[in-house]
Design a protein around this motif. Structure first.
Motif, PDB file in Angstrom:
ATOM      1  N   ARG A  81       0.865  -1.178   0.000  1.00  0.00           N
ATOM      2  CA  ARG A  81       0.000   0.000   0.000  1.00  0.00           C
ATOM      3  C   ARG A  81       0.898   1.223   0.000  1.00  0.00           C
ATOM      4  O   ARG A  81       1.776   1.362   0.866  1.00  0.00           O
ATOM      5  CB  ARG A  81      -0.929   0.013   1.226  1.00  0.00           C
ATOM      6  CG  ARG A  81      -1.838  -1.188   1.329  1.00  0.00           C
ATOM      7  CD  ARG A  81      -2.721  -1.157   2.548  1.00  0.00           C
ATOM      8  NE  ARG A  81      -3.715  -0.085   2.448  1.00  0.00           N
ATOM      9  CZ  ARG A  81      -4.964  -0.192   2.936  1.00  0.00           C
ATOM     10  NH1 ARG A  81      -5.361  -1.314   3.531  1.00  0.00           N
ATOM     11  NH2 ARG A  81      -5.817   0.805   2.838  1.00  0.00           N
ATOM     12  N   SER A  82       0.677   2.120  -0.942  1.00  0.00           N
ATOM     13  CA  SER A  82       1.559   3.282  -1.082  1.00  0.00           C
ATOM     14  C   SER A  82       1.510   4.186   0.141  1.00  0.00           C
ATOM     15  O   SER A  82       2.503   4.860   0.461  1.00  0.00           O
ATOM     16  CB  SER A  82       1.200   4.074  -2.345  1.00  0.00           C
ATOM     17  OG  SER A  82      -0.131   4.540  -2.287  1.00  0.00           O
ATOM     18  N   GLU A  83       0.384   4.204   0.865  1.00  0.00           N
ATOM     19  CA  GLU A  83       0.303   5.068   2.039  1.00  0.00           C
ATOM     20  C   GLU A  83       1.169   4.572   3.195  1.00  0.00           C
ATOM     21  O   GLU A  83       1.351   5.285   4.188  1.00  0.00           O
ATOM     22  CB  GLU A  83      -1.143   5.244   2.485  1.00  0.00           C
ATOM     23  CG  GLU A  83      -1.867   3.955   2.844  1.00  0.00           C
ATOM     24  CD  GLU A  83      -2.718   3.404   1.717  1.00  0.00           C
ATOM     25  OE1 GLU A  83      -2.152   3.202   0.623  1.00  0.00           O
ATOM     26  OE2 GLU A  83      -3.920   3.166   1.936  1.00  0.00           O
ATOM     27  N   LEU A  84       1.705   3.365   3.079  1.00  0.00           N
ATOM     28  CA  LEU A  84       2.616   2.829   4.092  1.00  0.00           C
ATOM     29  C   LEU A  84       4.072   2.891   3.643  1.00  0.00           C
ATOM     30  O   LEU A  84       4.959   2.367   4.317  1.00  0.00           O
ATOM     31  CB  LEU A  84       2.242   1.382   4.415  1.00  0.00           C
ATOM     32  CG  LEU A  84       0.843   1.156   4.972  1.00  0.00           C
ATOM     33  CD1 LEU A  84       0.596  -0.335   5.207  1.00  0.00           C
ATOM     34  CD2 LEU A  84       0.631   1.947   6.256  1.00  0.00           C
ATOM     35  N   ASP A  85       4.330   3.523   2.511  1.00  0.00           N
ATOM     36  CA  ASP A  85       5.671   3.619   1.925  1.00  0.00           C
ATOM     37  C   ASP A  85       6.115   5.076   2.019  1.00  0.00           C
ATOM     38  O   ASP A  85       5.630   5.941   1.282  1.00  0.00           O
ATOM     39  CB  ASP A  85       5.605   3.156   0.466  1.00  0.00           C
ATOM     40  CG  ASP A  85       6.977   2.891  -0.142  1.00  0.00           C
ATOM     41  OD1 ASP A  85       7.990   3.175   0.525  1.00  0.00           O
ATOM     42  OD2 ASP A  85       7.016   2.405  -1.289  1.00  0.00           O
ATOM     43  N   TRP A  86       7.046   5.357   2.947  1.00  0.00           N
ATOM     44  CA  TRP A  86       7.400   6.741   3.265  1.00  0.00           C
ATOM     45  C   TRP A  86       8.815   7.084   2.820  1.00  0.00           C
ATOM     46  O   TRP A  86       9.737   6.285   2.961  1.00  0.00           O
ATOM     47  CB  TRP A  86       7.213   7.001   4.757  1.00  0.00           C
ATOM     48  CG  TRP A  86       5.756   7.225   5.048  1.00  0.00           C
ATOM     49  CD1 TRP A  86       4.782   6.280   5.126  1.00  0.00           C
ATOM     50  CD2 TRP A  86       5.112   8.483   5.207  1.00  0.00           C
ATOM     51  NE1 TRP A  86       3.567   6.864   5.339  1.00  0.00           N
ATOM     52  CE2 TRP A  86       3.728   8.217   5.399  1.00  0.00           C
ATOM     53  CE3 TRP A  86       5.554   9.802   5.220  1.00  0.00           C
ATOM     54  CZ2 TRP A  86       2.798   9.245   5.597  1.00  0.00           C
ATOM     55  CZ3 TRP A  86       4.621  10.820   5.425  1.00  0.00           C
ATOM     56  CH2 TRP A  86       3.262  10.534   5.605  1.00  0.00           C
ATOM     57  N   LEU A  87       8.935   8.301   2.295  1.00  0.00           N
ATOM     58  CA  LEU A  87      10.185   8.782   1.711  1.00  0.00           C
ATOM     59  C   LEU A  87      10.560  10.112   2.349  1.00  0.00           C
ATOM     60  O   LEU A  87       9.733  11.036   2.409  1.00  0.00           O
ATOM     61  CB  LEU A  87      10.005   8.953   0.201  1.00  0.00           C
ATOM     62  CG  LEU A  87      11.180   9.494  -0.620  1.00  0.00           C
ATOM     63  CD1 LEU A  87      12.347   8.515  -0.579  1.00  0.00           C
ATOM     64  CD2 LEU A  87      10.742   9.737  -2.063  1.00  0.00           C
ATOM     65  N   VAL A  88      11.795  10.218   2.833  1.00  0.00           N
ATOM     66  CA  VAL A  88      12.349  11.490   3.313  1.00  0.00           C
ATOM     67  C   VAL A  88      13.217  12.058   2.216  1.00  0.00           C
ATOM     68  O   VAL A  88      14.063  11.358   1.647  1.00  0.00           O
ATOM     69  CB  VAL A  88      13.173  11.300   4.599  1.00  0.00           C
ATOM     70  CG1 VAL A  88      13.785  12.625   5.040  1.00  0.00           C
ATOM     71  CG2 VAL A  88      12.314  10.713   5.711  1.00  0.00           C
ATOM     72  N   GLU A  89      13.002  13.346   1.906  1.00  0.00           N
ATOM     73  CA  GLU A  89      13.775  14.033   0.882  1.00  0.00           C
ATOM     74  C   GLU A  89      14.398  15.299   1.471  1.00  0.00           C
ATOM     75  O   GLU A  89      13.905  15.846   2.462  1.00  0.00           O
ATOM     76  CB  GLU A  89      12.872  14.452  -0.281  1.00  0.00           C
ATOM     77  CG  GLU A  89      12.104  13.315  -0.930  1.00  0.00           C
ATOM     78  CD  GLU A  89      11.022  13.829  -1.863  1.00  0.00           C
ATOM     79  OE1 GLU A  89      10.990  13.389  -3.014  1.00  0.00           O
ATOM     80  OE2 GLU A  89      10.209  14.686  -1.413  1.00  0.00           O
ATOM     81  N   THR A  90      15.454  15.763   0.834  1.00  0.00           N
ATOM     82  CA  THR A  90      15.942  17.102   1.151  1.00  0.00           C
ATOM     83  C   THR A  90      14.957  18.120   0.593  1.00  0.00           C
ATOM     84  O   THR A  90      14.112  17.795  -0.239  1.00  0.00           O
ATOM     85  CB  THR A  90      17.326  17.343   0.540  1.00  0.00           C
ATOM     86  OG1 THR A  90      17.199  17.360  -0.902  1.00  0.00           O
ATOM     87  CG2 THR A  90      18.311  16.248   0.942  1.00  0.00           C
ATOM     88  N   ASP A  91      15.068  19.344   1.045  1.00  0.00           N
ATOM     89  CA  ASP A  91      14.188  20.385   0.511  1.00  0.00           C
ATOM     90  C   ASP A  91      14.388  20.561  -0.992  1.00  0.00           C
ATOM     91  O   ASP A  91      13.501  21.061  -1.679  1.00  0.00           O
ATOM     92  CB  ASP A  91      14.443  21.710   1.230  1.00  0.00           C
ATOM     93  CG  ASP A  91      13.863  21.704   2.639  1.00  0.00           C
ATOM     94  OD1 ASP A  91      13.017  20.831   2.926  1.00  0.00           O
ATOM     95  OD2 ASP A  91      14.249  22.572   3.448  1.00  0.00           O
ATOM     96  N   GLY A  92      15.539  20.103  -1.493  1.00  0.00           N
ATOM     97  CA  GLY A  92      15.790  20.174  -2.923  1.00  0.00           C
ATOM     98  C   GLY A  92      15.282  18.968  -3.696  1.00  0.00           C
ATOM     99  O   GLY A  92      15.442  18.905  -4.917  1.00  0.00           O
ATOM    100  N   GLY A  93      14.671  18.017  -3.012  1.00  0.00           N
ATOM    101  CA  GLY A  93      14.077  16.865  -3.689  1.00  0.00           C
ATOM    102  C   GLY A  93      14.963  15.643  -3.783  1.00  0.00           C
ATOM    103  O   GLY A  93      14.585  14.657  -4.419  1.00  0.00           O
ATOM    104  N   GLU A  94      16.130  15.636  -3.125  1.00  0.00           N
ATOM    105  CA  GLU A  94      17.010  14.469  -3.161  1.00  0.00           C
ATOM    106  C   GLU A  94      16.528  13.426  -2.156  1.00  0.00           C
ATOM    107  O   GLU A  94      16.330  13.738  -0.976  1.00  0.00           O
ATOM    108  CB  GLU A  94      18.444  14.882  -2.810  1.00  0.00           C
ATOM    109  CG  GLU A  94      19.424  13.728  -2.741  1.00  0.00           C
ATOM    110  CD  GLU A  94      20.782  14.156  -2.217  1.00  0.00           C
ATOM    111  OE1 GLU A  94      21.637  13.274  -2.022  1.00  0.00           O
ATOM    112  OE2 GLU A  94      20.981  15.373  -1.978  1.00  0.00           O
ATOM    113  N   PRO A  95      16.314  12.164  -2.576  1.00  0.00           N
ATOM    114  CA  PRO A  95      15.863  11.145  -1.624  1.00  0.00           C
ATOM    115  C   PRO A  95      16.952  10.841  -0.607  1.00  0.00           C
ATOM    116  O   PRO A  95      18.119  10.672  -0.955  1.00  0.00           O
ATOM    117  CB  PRO A  95      15.564   9.937  -2.513  1.00  0.00           C
ATOM    118  CG  PRO A  95      16.410  10.126  -3.727  1.00  0.00           C
ATOM    119  CD  PRO A  95      16.494  11.614  -3.933  1.00  0.00           C
ATOM    120  N   ALA A  96      16.574  10.756   0.673  1.00  0.00           N
ATOM    121  CA  ALA A  96      17.554  10.619   1.748  1.00  0.00           C
ATOM    122  C   ALA A  96      17.315   9.406   2.644  1.00  0.00           C
ATOM    123  O   ALA A  96      18.273   8.830   3.172  1.00  0.00           O
ATOM    124  CB  ALA A  96      17.574  11.881   2.602  1.00  0.00           C
ATOM    125  N   ALA A  97      16.073   9.004   2.871  1.00  0.00           N
ATOM    126  CA  ALA A  97      15.762   7.894   3.767  1.00  0.00           C
ATOM    127  C   ALA A  97      14.371   7.387   3.435  1.00  0.00           C
ATOM    128  O   ALA A  97      13.602   8.038   2.715  1.00  0.00           O
ATOM    129  CB  ALA A  97      15.842   8.327   5.231  1.00  0.00           C
TER     130      ALA A  97
END
Length: 289
Positions: free
Chosen positions: A186-202
């Motif tokens: 389920r996509s609502e259980l898949d979480w992405l942390v990004e920098t304010d510039g849009g770089e994926p971080a965690a």
């Protein structure tokens, strides 16, 4: 007792494996979905067999060449263990290792010995009634994955988190799309942390079946570690899981001292090793019984 064995044939067999393991309480359906679909092109390295009784799957064995095995077995059909290990010996005639959970099979009687120095995992759990709110440091933002367009980013940050020079991750945008199409993603259980510039971080991916969520996988790009990003992503995923009806969550983390950081992250947000469950690895003796 009239068992029938067949080789793995596709997604319908995975659903049968998930149902059997959910009944036994050993593997969460999400763990099996992730493990089966995170890579593309490795299927020849994964000989897999299922055993049925009265039309229902009661055991499965999943070999990973060159010589390791994961398995699960309905306790009511424990007499199958010898046949399953015999199948494995036919697939891998050389040195073999088998990983099981505490409280499951003891393989000493089948010509295996427990490895004292093998890495092992512990099962951590937490109740979801008292979840703290996730907090991010300045310069980062967090969101749930919105759809297929996010697959390249999710694959990119996963590779950054888990690749080493000796073992580069083979997760790709294509394989992540495969994960996203698997039950019970389920996509609502898949979480992405990004920098304010849009770089994926965690990131944190949670899977839900019934009242329990499982985390698989969770990670941080090394360039962004030690900032609490994985913990924040995990809490966000757990809040989402609770809204969908989850009452508890669990995760398997390395229990040995070689990689303590993941366990420390989970413990910092309330996970505890309450039930004492851990994995054990058995290796084949030179002479099989």
């Amino acid at each position: 007792m009239g068992y029938r064995r067949h080789d793995y044939r596709g997604p319908d067999d995975l659903r049968a494996m998930q149902a059997m393991s959910a009944r036994a309480g050993h593997w969460h359906p999400g763990e099996l979905a992730w493990s089966r679909f995170e890579h593309i092109g490795r299927e020849p390295e994964w000989p897999t067999a299922l055993w049925e009784h009265d039309g229902r799957t009661v055991a499965w064995a999943w070999a990973q060449l060159p010589g390791s095995l994961d398995l699960d077995l309905d306790p009511e059909h424990s007499e199958l263990a010898g046949e399953m290990l015999g199948w494995f010996a036919g697939v891998v005639p050389g040195e073999r290792s088998v990983t099981v959970l505490d409280g499951g099979l003891r393989l000493d009687r089948y010509g295996y010995r427990e490895s004292e120095d093998a890495p092992f995992f512990v099962r951590l759990r937490r109740d979801l009634a008292d979840l703290p709110e996730p907090v991010l440091p300045a310069g980062y933002r967090m969101r749930a994955v919105s759809g297929a367009e996010d697959a390249p980013q999710r694959a990119q940050v996963h590779r950054a988190a888990f690749s080493t020079p000796e073992h580069p991750s083979r997760v790709s945008a294509q394989s992540y799309l495969q994960v996203m199409g698997a039950w019970p993603y389920r996509s609502e259980l898949d979480w992405l942390v990004e920098t304010d510039g849009g770089e994926p971080a965690a990131f944190c991916l949670a899977w839900l079946d019934g009242g329990e969520a499982v985390l698989e996988p969770v990670g941080t790009d090394p360039a962004h570690r030690r900032r609490g990003l994985a913990g924040a992503a995990t809490l966000a995923a757990l809040h989402a899981a609770r809204e969908l009806g989850a009452r508890s969550a669990r995760v398997n983390a390395r229990g040995d001292d070689a990689y303590p950081s993941a366990r420390a992250t989970y413990e910092s947000i309330g996970f505890r090793h309450h039930d004492g469950i851990r994995s054990r690895t058995y290796v084949s003796e030179r002479k099989q019984m």
